[in-house]
Design a protein around this motif. Structure first.
Motif, short mmCIF file in Angstrom:
data_model
loop_
_atom_site.label_atom_id
_atom_site.label_comp_id
_atom_site.label_asym_id
_atom_site.label_seq_id
_atom_site.Cartn_x
_atom_site.Cartn_y
_atom_site.Cartn_z
N GLU A 27 -4.11 -26.36 -2.92
CA GLU A 27 -5.19 -25.43 -2.61
C GLU A 27 -5.58 -24.55 -3.80
OE1 GLU A 27 -4.10 -23.27 0.87
OE2 GLU A 27 -3.93 -25.07 2.12
N ALA A 28 -4.78 -24.59 -4.85
CA ALA A 28 -5.10 -23.80 -6.05
C ALA A 28 -6.39 -24.32 -6.68
CB ALA A 28 -3.95 -23.87 -7.05
N ALA A 94 -0.69 -29.87 -8.64
CA ALA A 94 -1.94 -29.81 -7.90
C ALA A 94 -1.96 -30.75 -6.70
CB ALA A 94 -3.12 -30.13 -8.83
N GLU A 95 -1.11 -31.77 -6.73
CA GLU A 95 -1.07 -32.73 -5.63
C GLU A 95 0.04 -32.42 -4.63
OE1 GLU A 95 -0.75 -36.41 -7.72
OE2 GLU A 95 -2.86 -36.40 -8.35
N GLY A 96 0.78 -31.33 -4.86
CA GLY A 96 1.82 -30.93 -3.92
C GLY A 96 3.21 -31.41 -4.26
N ASP A 97 3.40 -32.09 -5.38
CA ASP A 97 4.73 -32.50 -5.82
C ASP A 97 5.53 -31.27 -6.22
OD1 ASP A 97 6.46 -34.92 -6.86
OD2 ASP A 97 6.50 -33.41 -8.45
N LYS A 98 6.85 -31.33 -6.07
CA LYS A 98 7.70 -30.17 -6.38
C LYS A 98 8.40 -30.26 -7.73
CE LYS A 98 8.66 -29.06 -1.53
NZ LYS A 98 9.72 -28.82 -0.51
N PRO A 120 11.37 -24.20 -10.35
CA PRO A 120 11.62 -23.22 -9.28
C PRO A 120 11.69 -23.83 -7.89
CG PRO A 120 9.39 -22.97 -10.18
CD PRO A 120 10.12 -23.90 -11.09
N MET A 121 10.94 -24.91 -7.64
CA MET A 121 10.94 -25.51 -6.32
C MET A 121 12.24 -26.26 -6.02
SD MET A 121 8.08 -24.58 -4.98
CE MET A 121 7.77 -25.67 -3.59
N HIS A 122 13.01 -26.55 -7.06
CA HIS A 122 14.31 -27.20 -6.89
C HIS A 122 15.47 -26.27 -7.25
CE1 HIS A 122 12.70 -31.19 -6.02
NE2 HIS A 122 11.89 -31.07 -7.05
N ASP A 123 15.17 -25.05 -7.65
CA ASP A 123 16.19 -24.09 -8.08
C ASP A 123 17.08 -24.67 -9.18
OD1 ASP A 123 17.56 -21.67 -8.16
OD2 ASP A 123 19.04 -22.30 -6.66
#
Length: 276
Positions: A27-28, A94-98, A120-123
């Protein structure tokens, strides 16, 4: 007394993660850079603005090179330079991958002296300081010692397995894996999760500077596609591909590659190009 460069990078990377995670990737707001230079999002710009303000305020005598800042020659006159990719893996973000990353490095006279790759999404926070080893979330990491190329698992894109890149067209039978972020690929090899990685196209410094030191401090060898050590803060901030693996496996990868670039005038790889 100022805090060490590595501590500064770690704190800045965590702050970058907070900003980036406040955006929902798909959504960015997103647009394409001029001249087909790949996508960028409002999150990339917000992270870049924070990092440039924060890091340059802390080290006003350091130069600055970032994917999202217009380059100029001022950095070439500085002994030390920040080299930053605000979000490595923008397309995936942008496609939602982490599996996107913040990649931050300090370079002194062409060599990386402090580095952080943070997902950050995987710490996952990979870090290194020259001469002090490499760490993942504070624990020491070591690269794989696998010596058998045909049994190795290598991070690479499919175009790297074209016969033209290998001596007499003989492509090694290693297992191939892939991650969108080039910085993350390098960190995974440093961690020992994969035996090696390679990209045979020209590579932007902001994608690979942090990974170069983390790999070296984890005991791996990291060179360009012809086996030369990587040097940074070049007038044109690119190097001639990257090969990274443990010493013995690196030798086997290098020996298997065609010594000459197969393309007389290889096309310029653009930022966030999935073929990198």
């Amino acid at each position: 007394m100022p805090e060490p460069d590595l501590s500064l990078l770690i704190d800045a990377a965590r702050a970058a993660g907070e900003i980036a995670c406040s955006y929902t990737g798909p959504e960015a707001r997103r647009w394409d850079k001029p001249a087909g230079a790949g996508p960028v999002t409002e999150a990339d710009i917000a992270v870049n603005d924070m990092l440039e303000e924060r890091l340059r305020a802390a080290r006003p005598d350091y130069g600055w090179l970032s994917e999202e800042t217009e380059d100029n020659s001022d950095r070439l006159d500085r002994d030390r330079v920040f080299i930053v990719d605000p979000i490595d893996g923008t397309r995936g973000f942008a496609e939602g991958d982490k599996s996107w990353a913040h990649a931050l490095a300090v370079v002194e006279h062409g060599e990386v002296t402090a580095a952080v790759i943070y997902l950050p999404m995987h710490d996952l926070l990979y870090s290194a300081e020259r001469g002090a080893g490499a760490q993942l979330n504070g624990a020491a990491i070591t690269a794989s010692e696998n010596r058998d190329l045909d049994r190795a698992e290598i991070l690479a894109t499919r175009p790297n397995l074209e016969a033209k890149h290998w001596r007499k067209g003989a492509v090694p039978q290693f297992r191939r894996a892939y991650r969108p972020s080039l910085a993350y690929r390098m960190a995974l090899v440093a961690q020992g999760r994969y035996d090696g990685m390679l990209t045979l196209r020209p590579s932007w410094e902001w994608d690979i500077a942090a990974g170069d030191l983390i790999l070296q401090e984890a005991g791996a060898i990291c060179t360009d596609r012809r086996g030369a050590p990587l040097r940074f803060n070049n007038p044109r901030p690119q190097v001639n591909g990257v090969i990274a693996a443990g010493r013995s496996l690196h030798e086997r990868l290098s020996a298997a590659l065609e010594p000459r670039d197969p393309d007389i005038a290889p096309a310029l790889v653009l930022p966030n190009d999935p073929a990198a």
